[in-house]
Scaffold this motif. Structure first.
Motif, PDB file in Angstrom:
ATOM      1  N   GLN A 183       0.847  -1.195   0.000  1.00 65.62           N
ATOM      2  CA  GLN A 183       0.000   0.000   0.000  1.00 65.62           C
ATOM      3  C   GLN A 183       0.881   1.244   0.000  1.00 65.62           C
ATOM      4  OE1 GLN A 183      -3.302  -0.198  -0.101  1.00 65.62           O
ATOM      5  NE2 GLN A 183      -3.855   1.959   0.127  1.00 65.62           N
ATOM      6  N   VAL A 184       0.557   2.177  -0.857  1.00 73.89           N
ATOM      7  CA  VAL A 184       1.284   3.439  -0.953  1.00 73.89           C
ATOM      8  C   VAL A 184       0.313   4.565  -0.654  1.00 73.89           C
ATOM      9  CG1 VAL A 184       2.520   5.013  -2.479  1.00 73.89           C
ATOM     10  CG2 VAL A 184       2.913   2.550  -2.645  1.00 73.89           C
ATOM     11  N   GLN A 185       0.710   5.466   0.199  1.00 74.70           N
ATOM     12  CA  GLN A 185      -0.105   6.653   0.476  1.00 74.70           C
ATOM     13  C   GLN A 185       0.526   7.857  -0.194  1.00 74.70           C
ATOM     14  OE1 GLN A 185      -0.485   6.696   4.812  1.00 74.70           O
ATOM     15  NE2 GLN A 185      -2.546   5.872   4.591  1.00 74.70           N
ATOM     16  N   LEU A 186      -0.311   8.635  -0.840  1.00 77.22           N
ATOM     17  CA  LEU A 186       0.137   9.835  -1.541  1.00 77.22           C
ATOM     18  C   LEU A 186      -0.601  11.039  -0.954  1.00 77.22           C
ATOM     19  CD1 LEU A 186      -0.055   8.434  -5.189  1.00 77.22           C
ATOM     20  CD2 LEU A 186       1.973   8.606  -3.735  1.00 77.22           C
ATOM     21  N   VAL A 187       0.143  12.072  -0.595  1.00 78.07           N
ATOM     22  CA  VAL A 187      -0.457  13.255   0.006  1.00 78.07           C
ATOM     23  C   VAL A 187       0.014  14.493  -0.754  1.00 78.07           C
ATOM     24  CG1 VAL A 187      -0.720  14.627   2.090  1.00 78.07           C
ATOM     25  CG2 VAL A 187      -0.528  12.136   2.261  1.00 78.07           C
ATOM     26  N   GLU A 188      -0.940  15.193  -1.358  1.00 81.24           N
ATOM     27  CA  GLU A 188      -0.627  16.423  -2.089  1.00 81.24           C
ATOM     28  C   GLU A 188      -0.700  17.636  -1.155  1.00 81.24           C
ATOM     29  OE1 GLU A 188      -3.354  13.953  -4.910  1.00 81.24           O
ATOM     30  OE2 GLU A 188      -3.271  14.494  -2.803  1.00 81.24           O
ATOM     31  N   SER A 189       0.046  18.647  -1.517  1.00 81.87           N
ATOM     32  CA  SER A 189      -0.008  19.923  -0.819  1.00 81.87           C
ATOM     33  C   SER A 189       0.449  21.015  -1.778  1.00 81.87           C
ATOM     34  CB  SER A 189       0.871  19.911   0.433  1.00 81.87           C
ATOM     35  OG  SER A 189       2.225  19.681   0.090  1.00 81.87           O
ATOM     36  N   GLY A 190       0.209  22.259  -1.381  1.00 82.82           N
ATOM     37  CA  GLY A 190       0.696  23.386  -2.159  1.00 82.82           C
ATOM     38  C   GLY A 190      -0.338  24.101  -2.998  1.00 82.82           C
ATOM     39  N   GLY A 191      -1.566  23.599  -2.999  1.00 86.20           N
ATOM     40  CA  GLY A 191      -2.602  24.283  -3.758  1.00 86.20           C
ATOM     41  C   GLY A 191      -3.014  25.578  -3.094  1.00 86.20           C
ATOM     42  N   GLY A 192      -3.828  26.350  -3.796  1.00 86.90           N
ATOM     43  CA  GLY A 192      -4.294  27.611  -3.239  1.00 86.90           C
ATOM     44  C   GLY A 192      -4.908  28.496  -4.291  1.00 86.90           C
ATOM     45  N   LEU A 193      -5.101  29.749  -3.911  1.00 86.47           N
ATOM     46  CA  LEU A 193      -5.685  30.764  -4.797  1.00 86.47           C
ATOM     47  C   LEU A 193      -4.576  31.665  -5.316  1.00 86.47           C
ATOM     48  CD1 LEU A 193      -8.103  32.324  -5.980  1.00 86.47           C
ATOM     49  CD2 LEU A 193      -8.209  33.584  -3.803  1.00 86.47           C
ATOM     50  N   VAL A 194      -4.528  31.845  -6.615  1.00 84.41           N
ATOM     51  CA  VAL A 194      -3.487  32.670  -7.220  1.00 84.41           C
ATOM     52  C   VAL A 194      -4.097  33.454  -8.381  1.00 84.41           C
ATOM     53  CG1 VAL A 194      -2.742  30.834  -8.788  1.00 84.41           C
ATOM     54  CG2 VAL A 194      -1.125  32.629  -8.143  1.00 84.41           C
ATOM     55  N   SER A 209       2.240  31.814 -10.040  1.00 86.22           N
ATOM     56  CA  SER A 209       2.870  30.494  -9.973  1.00 86.22           C
ATOM     57  C   SER A 209       2.509  29.787  -8.678  1.00 86.22           C
ATOM     58  CB  SER A 209       4.395  30.627 -10.053  1.00 86.22           C
ATOM     59  OG  SER A 209       4.802  31.203 -11.272  1.00 86.22           O
ATOM     60  N   LEU A 210       2.547  28.474  -8.741  1.00 93.03           N
ATOM     61  CA  LEU A 210       2.394  27.629  -7.568  1.00 93.03           C
ATOM     62  C   LEU A 210       3.283  26.404  -7.748  1.00 93.03           C
ATOM     63  CD1 LEU A 210      -1.476  27.461  -6.897  1.00 93.03           C
ATOM     64  CD2 LEU A 210       0.237  28.534  -5.416  1.00 93.03           C
ATOM     65  N   ARG A 211       3.674  25.800  -6.638  1.00 97.39           N
ATOM     66  CA  ARG A 211       4.373  24.521  -6.698  1.00 97.39           C
ATOM     67  C   ARG A 211       3.614  23.510  -5.852  1.00 97.39           C
ATOM     68  NH1 ARG A 211      10.345  22.566  -4.642  1.00 97.39           N
ATOM     69  NH2 ARG A 211       9.254  22.660  -2.637  1.00 97.39           N
ATOM     70  N   LEU A 212       3.165  22.462  -6.483  1.00 97.28           N
ATOM     71  CA  LEU A 212       2.504  21.373  -5.782  1.00 97.28           C
ATOM     72  C   LEU A 212       3.529  20.320  -5.386  1.00 97.28           C
ATOM     73  CD1 LEU A 212      -0.652  20.845  -8.035  1.00 97.28           C
ATOM     74  CD2 LEU A 212      -0.296  22.488  -6.183  1.00 97.28           C
ATOM     75  N   SER A 213       3.273  19.691  -4.249  1.00 97.63           N
ATOM     76  CA  SER A 213       4.117  18.598  -3.787  1.00 97.63           C
ATOM     77  C   SER A 213       3.263  17.355  -3.586  1.00 97.63           C
ATOM     78  CB  SER A 213       4.802  18.958  -2.468  1.00 97.63           C
ATOM     79  OG  SER A 213       5.641  20.078  -2.608  1.00 97.63           O
ATOM     80  N   CYS A 214       3.887  16.208  -3.764  1.00 95.97           N
ATOM     81  CA  CYS A 214       3.219  14.930  -3.530  1.00 95.97           C
ATOM     82  C   CYS A 214       4.187  14.070  -2.724  1.00 95.97           C
ATOM     83  CB  CYS A 214       2.860  14.249  -4.834  1.00 95.97           C
ATOM     84  SG  CYS A 214       2.223  12.562  -4.655  1.00 95.97           S
ATOM     85  N   ALA A 215       3.849  13.857  -1.468  1.00 96.57           N
ATOM     86  CA  ALA A 215       4.689  13.045  -0.591  1.00 96.57           C
ATOM     87  C   ALA A 215       4.179  11.612  -0.606  1.00 96.57           C
ATOM     88  CB  ALA A 215       4.658  13.600   0.826  1.00 96.57           C
ATOM     89  N   ALA A 216       5.096  10.678  -0.822  1.00 98.86           N
ATOM     90  CA  ALA A 216       4.726   9.268  -0.932  1.00 98.86           C
ATOM     91  C   ALA A 216       5.303   8.467   0.214  1.00 98.86           C
ATOM     92  CB  ALA A 216       5.222   8.700  -2.254  1.00 98.86           C
ATOM     93  N   SER A 217       4.533   7.504   0.680  1.00 93.55           N
ATOM     94  CA  SER A 217       5.029   6.593   1.704  1.00 93.55           C
ATOM     95  C   SER A 217       5.701   5.409   1.021  1.00 93.55           C
ATOM     96  CB  SER A 217       3.876   6.105   2.581  1.00 93.55           C
ATOM     97  OG  SER A 217       2.975   5.325   1.803  1.00 93.55           O
ATOM     98  N   GLY A 218       6.442   4.629   1.802  1.00 91.16           N
ATOM     99  CA  GLY A 218       7.043   3.423   1.260  1.00 91.16           C
ATOM    100  C   GLY A 218       8.458   3.629   0.758  1.00 91.16           C
ATOM    101  N   ARG A 219       9.152   2.505   0.577  1.00 92.68           N
ATOM    102  CA  ARG A 219      10.562   2.553   0.213  1.00 92.68           C
ATOM    103  C   ARG A 219      10.807   2.359  -1.274  1.00 92.68           C
ATOM    104  NH1 ARG A 219      12.924  -1.781   4.317  1.00 92.68           N
ATOM    105  NH2 ARG A 219      10.993  -2.804   3.718  1.00 92.68           N
ATOM    106  N   ALA A 220       9.744   2.113  -2.036  1.00 96.14           N
ATOM    107  CA  ALA A 220       9.926   1.812  -3.452  1.00 96.14           C
ATOM    108  C   ALA A 220       9.666   2.998  -4.363  1.00 96.14           C
ATOM    109  CB  ALA A 220       9.010   0.658  -3.848  1.00 96.14           C
ATOM    110  N   PHE A 221       9.509   4.180  -3.778  1.00 95.12           N
ATOM    111  CA  PHE A 221       9.132   5.362  -4.567  1.00 95.12           C
ATOM    112  C   PHE A 221      10.069   5.584  -5.738  1.00 95.12           C
ATOM    113  CE2 PHE A 221       7.185   9.327  -5.490  1.00 95.12           C
ATOM    114  CZ  PHE A 221       8.193  10.221  -5.784  1.00 95.12           C
ATOM    115  N   SER A 222      11.350   5.395  -5.533  1.00 96.81           N
ATOM    116  CA  SER A 222      12.317   5.690  -6.588  1.00 96.81           C
ATOM    117  C   SER A 222      12.115   4.823  -7.830  1.00 96.81           C
ATOM    118  CB  SER A 222      13.745   5.528  -6.062  1.00 96.81           C
ATOM    119  OG  SER A 222      13.969   4.188  -5.661  1.00 96.81           O
ATOM    120  N   SER A 223      11.444   3.714  -7.674  1.00100.64           N
ATOM    121  CA  SER A 223      11.207   2.828  -8.812  1.00100.64           C
ATOM    122  C   SER A 223       9.830   3.041  -9.441  1.00100.64           C
ATOM    123  CB  SER A 223      11.339   1.369  -8.386  1.00100.64           C
ATOM    124  OG  SER A 223      10.322   1.025  -7.471  1.00100.64           O
ATOM    125  N   TYR A 224       9.093   4.039  -8.960  1.00101.56           N
ATOM    126  CA  TYR A 224       7.741   4.285  -9.453  1.00101.56           C
ATOM    127  C   TYR A 224       7.732   5.379 -10.514  1.00101.56           C
ATOM    128  CZ  TYR A 224       5.784   1.733  -5.435  1.00101.56           C
ATOM    129  OH  TYR A 224       5.452   0.793  -4.508  1.00101.56           O
TER     130      TYR A 224
END
Length: 126
Positions: free
Chosen positions: A1-12, A17-32
């Protein structure tokens, strides 16, 4: 199971410009291989950008025509994080943005992505 959490949205404002981030759980992210999609009210979810896994060397980025030249997708495998830098934003970019992955096959098809985040709202005012 992989959890993905976005952040960085808003009103502009348009042109901003905006920068969105996506933080992933787990150790296999580099292979995804990962991607970003968006969904505006009353519209279907659409592909925005995708990034291959690096395999220890370079990686490849792919973009929808509507964002090419304005958005940049990147990743930091050491931090299990993917980014979407959005410049020259337009009101038409207003949507909920989702990160997803890994994908297998055609990166433009949402059905090819295994896990999805909850989304982050981006609103661009004119």
């Amino acid at each position: 199971q992989v959890q993905l959490v976005e952040s960085g949205g808003g009103l502009v404002q348009a042109g901003g410009s905006l920068r969105l981030s996506c933080a992933a759980s787990g150790r296999a992210f580099s292979s995804y291989a990962m991607g970003w999609f968006r969904q505006a009210p009353g519209k279907e979810r659409e592909f925005v950008a995708a990034i291959s896994w690096s395999g220890g060397s370079t990686y490849y980025a792919y973009y929808a025509d509507s964002v090419k030249g304005r958005f940049t997708i990147s990743r930091n495998d050491a931090n299990n994080t993917m980014y979407l830098r959005m410049n020259s934003l337009k009101p038409a970019d207003t949507a909920v943005y989702y990160c997803a992955g890994p994908y297998y096959g055609n990166y433009r098809l949402a059905s090819n992505y295994r896990y999805w985040g909850q989304g982050t709202q981006v609103t661009v005012s004119s």
